[in-house]
Write a protein that holds these residues in place. Sequence first.
Motif, PDB file in Angstrom:
ATOM      1  N   TYR A  91     -15.447   8.772  24.174  1.00 60.34           N
ATOM      2  CA  TYR A  91     -16.179   7.514  24.331  1.00 60.34           C
ATOM      3  C   TYR A  91     -17.477   7.753  25.093  1.00 60.34           C
ATOM      4  O   TYR A  91     -18.530   7.199  24.749  1.00 60.34           O
TER       5      TYR A  91
ATOM      6  N   TYR B 113     -20.026   9.904  22.690  1.00 59.49           N
ATOM      7  CA  TYR B 113     -20.664   9.171  21.597  1.00 59.49           C
ATOM      8  C   TYR B 113     -21.278   7.853  22.053  1.00 59.49           C
ATOM      9  O   TYR B 113     -22.042   7.244  21.299  1.00 59.49           O
TER      10      TYR B 113
ATOM     11  N   ARG C  91     -18.817  10.278  15.061  1.00 60.28           N
ATOM     12  CA  ARG C  91     -17.883   9.642  15.990  1.00 60.28           C
ATOM     13  C   ARG C  91     -16.519   9.446  15.332  1.00 60.28           C
ATOM     14  O   ARG C  91     -15.481   9.780  15.914  1.00 60.28           O
TER      15      ARG C  91
END
Length: 406
Positions: free
Chosen positions: A8, A11, A74
């Motif tokens: 998290y 990206y 992602r």
Amino acid sequence: MERYDILYRLYGNFDADAVREAQDFVDLLPPLGSSVALSHWQAVDDELTEKKDRIKRAFSDGDRYAELAARATRDQAFTALDLYTKYEKQVNALVLDVDETLRSAGRTDNEIPREVLHLLTEFHEADVPIVICTGQTLENVKGFSIQGLGNELVHSGNVSIVYEAGTGVFTPGHGSDTKRLLYEALDDSVQSVFESVRGRVIRDLPDSLRGCVHLQGNEFNVTLKPNFETGSDDAETVIDDGLVYMMDLLGEAVTDDPEGPAWVRSYFASRDPEIEGVLADRGEKPDMDATIPDDVEATLERVTVAYYHADAAELSAVDLNKAAGVEAALDVLGVDDPFVLVMGDSKSDLDVMTWAAEQNQGLAAAPEHSSPGVLEHVRETDGLVFDRGDAASVLRTAYALNLLVD
């Protein structure tokens, strides 16, 4: 959850898309023919180094996450992490079908995309063996493998070719194990059936098929191919006719009884809905409850008649399939505890996928246009279905998985 939190951050706080796009530009740009182009390439490469350095400084294991941002989107990274959480294993071999998997006439002009070829070289440099697994002849596969991957890579000792859907395995650089002819281990009774059909299939062609089909140059399997564009109406007609013709030849090879062809039709129609459909469309649906003599049925249990719509009709041996070929290839390559990525689209690829799943030895991935059984298996396991011509997306996911394994 720590790995998820790191992704998290990676990206969310960094422009990973820009990093990946720069990496792709640096990796995939064709040979440069001007100083201006070279200057631009160098500028992008310098910018890429700077972007990666920022990521490296931000994480305790920065090299890993800089490389992850450069290789995977992602979604691909999170899918890879899900797979890592589920299996806690690294992909240690690639098992790859070619036609309509790595390359697709639908979107790539039937050439393996440069992005896919480059990703395969990245796996090779990471010491991940590559098993090309195809129904094509060895000479065809060797040709496009060397053309696409390069002679040095193909002959590195870390690449194996399972050809003719498992009748043989070719692994350059392994001495006496370089070529394993798996069909030589079959019983003489089975081999004689193939010799009979192969010897007659072109010689005894009915007039309606002469000039319309040809025999693929296999070492063992008997494969009729159309002399028309694959998938066309003409190809469908002659392959349907060729399928029935081949079954009748098989019936005459397994028994002297005149009922042999009818028994073969009944046997395979009861086991393959597509074959049953071809016979029904021709008004020749057999008696599905026919009593087949035990000796004839015993022989038929050792062979397979395969139908590929508007593409091919093929006679092969049950004991020779892609799964058996892959096991032999992994043995030659020295992969003792395999966890493979299997990519394919057809019923023959499903054999390998099922083997990997039953042994907990790998993942399965398939293009969206695959046969129904393949798609059902892939969706029920890890859901790695990709768009036509986009094999690179799954290869990137597998590469990301390997980056995440400690």
